[in-house]
Design a protein around this motif. Sequence first.
Motif, PDB file in Angstrom:
ATOM      1  N   LYS A   1      49.174 -14.261  49.398  1.00  0.00           N
ATOM      2  CA  LYS A   1      49.100 -15.022  50.648  1.00  0.00           C
ATOM      3  C   LYS A   1      48.827 -14.087  51.827  1.00  0.00           C
ATOM      4  CE  LYS A   1      51.231 -18.675  53.221  1.00  0.00           C
ATOM      5  NZ  LYS A   1      52.467 -19.338  53.540  1.00  0.00           N
ATOM      6  N   GLU A   2      49.427 -12.907  51.838  1.00  0.00           N
ATOM      7  CA  GLU A   2      49.146 -11.979  52.958  1.00  0.00           C
ATOM      8  C   GLU A   2      47.652 -11.626  52.981  1.00  0.00           C
ATOM      9  OE1 GLU A   2      51.142  -8.122  53.168  1.00  0.00           O
ATOM     10  OE2 GLU A   2      50.275  -7.784  55.158  1.00  0.00           O
ATOM     11  N   LEU A   3      47.084 -11.459  51.781  1.00  0.00           N
ATOM     12  CA  LEU A   3      45.641 -11.169  51.718  1.00  0.00           C
ATOM     13  C   LEU A   3      44.853 -12.281  52.399  1.00  0.00           C
ATOM     14  CD1 LEU A   3      45.515  -9.753  48.099  1.00  0.00           C
ATOM     15  CD2 LEU A   3      44.542  -8.593  50.094  1.00  0.00           C
TER      16      LEU A   3
ATOM     17  N   TYR B   1      60.257  -9.610  53.777  1.00  0.00           N
ATOM     18  CA  TYR B   1      58.789  -9.676  53.709  1.00  0.00           C
ATOM     19  C   TYR B   1      58.361 -11.029  53.132  1.00  0.00           C
ATOM     20  CZ  TYR B   1      54.114  -9.008  51.767  1.00  0.00           C
ATOM     21  OH  TYR B   1      52.790  -9.187  51.424  1.00  0.00           O
ATOM     22  N   ILE B   2      58.966 -11.396  51.993  1.00  0.00           N
ATOM     23  CA  ILE B   2      58.577 -12.644  51.316  1.00  0.00           C
ATOM     24  C   ILE B   2      58.835 -13.851  52.223  1.00  0.00           C
ATOM     25  CG2 ILE B   2      59.137 -14.180  49.368  1.00  0.00           C
ATOM     26  CD1 ILE B   2      59.699 -11.572  47.737  1.00  0.00           C
ATOM     27  N   LYS B   3      60.040 -13.874  52.828  1.00  0.00           N
ATOM     28  CA  LYS B   3      60.392 -15.012  53.702  1.00  0.00           C
ATOM     29  C   LYS B   3      59.398 -15.159  54.837  1.00  0.00           C
ATOM     30  CE  LYS B   3      65.221 -16.049  53.392  1.00  0.00           C
ATOM     31  NZ  LYS B   3      66.454 -15.387  53.604  1.00  0.00           N
ATOM     32  N   SER B   4      59.062 -14.046  55.464  1.00  0.00           N
ATOM     33  CA  SER B   4      58.164 -14.076  56.609  1.00  0.00           C
ATOM     34  C   SER B   4      56.773 -14.581  56.209  1.00  0.00           C
ATOM     35  CB  SER B   4      58.098 -12.669  57.210  1.00  0.00           C
ATOM     36  OG  SER B   4      57.221 -12.646  58.275  1.00  0.00           O
ATOM     37  N   ILE B   5      56.261 -14.055  55.110  1.00  0.00           N
ATOM     38  CA  ILE B   5      54.922 -14.478  54.665  1.00  0.00           C
ATOM     39  C   ILE B   5      54.934 -15.960  54.295  1.00  0.00           C
ATOM     40  CG2 ILE B   5      53.197 -14.194  52.810  1.00  0.00           C
ATOM     41  CD1 ILE B   5      53.026 -11.890  54.726  1.00  0.00           C
ATOM     42  N   GLU B   6      56.047 -16.403  53.674  1.00  0.00           N
ATOM     43  CA  GLU B   6      56.125 -17.833  53.320  1.00  0.00           C
ATOM     44  C   GLU B   6      56.021 -18.714  54.556  1.00  0.00           C
ATOM     45  OE1 GLU B   6      59.708 -17.989  51.018  1.00  0.00           O
ATOM     46  OE2 GLU B   6      58.651 -17.601  49.123  1.00  0.00           O
ATOM     47  N   LYS B   7      56.459 -18.161  55.709  1.00  0.00           N
ATOM     48  CA  LYS B   7      56.369 -18.941  56.966  1.00  0.00           C
ATOM     49  C   LYS B   7      55.078 -18.641  57.721  1.00  0.00           C
ATOM     50  CE  LYS B   7      61.262 -18.609  57.899  1.00  0.00           C
ATOM     51  NZ  LYS B   7      62.037 -17.613  58.577  1.00  0.00           N
ATOM     52  N   ASP B   8      54.132 -18.001  57.070  1.00  0.00           N
ATOM     53  CA  ASP B   8      52.841 -17.645  57.687  1.00  0.00           C
ATOM     54  C   ASP B   8      52.973 -16.640  58.830  1.00  0.00           C
ATOM     55  OD1 ASP B   8      51.730 -19.357  55.943  1.00  0.00           O
ATOM     56  OD2 ASP B   8      51.148 -20.880  57.396  1.00  0.00           O
TER      57      ASP B   8
END
Length: 377
Positions: free
Chosen positions: A38-40, A281-288
């Motif tokens: 998702k970060e990509l 990191y995971i939590k933040s990316i999950e929230k875009d």
Amino acid sequence: MSGIYIHIPFCKQACHYCDFHFSTSMGKKDAMVNAICKELELRKSEFEDETVATIYFGGGTPSVLQTNEIELILNSVRTNYTIIDNPEITLEANPDDLSEEKIVQLAASSINRLSIGIQSFFEEDLKLMNRAHNAAEAEKSLQLARQHFDNISIDLIYGMPNMSLARWKENIDKALGYGIPHISSYALTVEPKTALAKFVDKGLVSPASDEEAQEHFNLLNETLLDAGFDCYEISNFGKPGYYSKNNSAYWQQKKYIGIGPSAHSFDGVRRGWNINNNPKYIKSIEKDILPMEVEVLSATDKYNEYIMTGLRTIWGVSLNRIATEFGPKFKEYALLQADKFIEEHLLYLDDETLKTTKKGMFLADGIAADLFMVNLR
Ligand code: SF4
């Protein structure tokens, strides 16, 4: 041409000397792979006008990923970025992960370069470092890798406590015996807050002296140059055609996107770094939300970085580039500061480019520090 670095923040166990970001708990591996994909996607606009030439899986230990997880991540790269026809795709791998089955799978995937963390071929050294592999696994992984990959790099560490020059020579000779075309080799450094730092504090081990480390480097340099390698960066030796394209791009200040926790990015002007905490990191990316801090580099920062990386490489530091990019004051300053090192035959001028001599290469960091500019904007 630009690069993508992907940080895989998991390791089977903590090496005593390591201060990289990793977790030994694999519980969040699936969520991490999804977050990386998702970060990509979230960052694709940063490379809208760029073409990706190198993809590098570093860590941590990227070889803890299954081949299908690696392919998931590569698919996200392919979907969201423009890539050259034959990109260099490197996977850092540890010997204990490289079973024959895994190597065959990797060879069938898009990975075309393996960087194997051998560190030493000796049991005593591997135990001291708390590596997850043993000496037999180190050798076995190379035998297998040679059958399936052409472009292989290995890491070797020198300057270890109690490492005689003879044992270091045996390590180098073993690597050469396998016909490996690229070797990255680092002096063991005692980083604060590592287990090794505690052992040193308690007097349980004493690190090699600077003189011993330099002796090890000199032996490495001479042996590898004789064997047809170039020392193209202080810690990197490659046969012609086998330099790491990914690392060469860093040293030449090319743009790269760093994906995953703790990964750094550089867009030519700004440096960014992701949070070094897996759950956050995971939590933040999950929230875009990109969990990244950014700093804009000043001209002085960029000059200092160019000096530092340039003097460590065979490409050196171009005085004309300094004048054009930073201004004549910077060029004058660099030349003035370089003078004493030129007299001491640690630096030389090659067609308006400052380069370290063979003798100066090991001392490149100290020399660079003397050429750094402080507070001139
Ligand atoms: S395997 Fe690499 S990243 Fe992991 S602890 Fe050891 S040195 Fe550090």
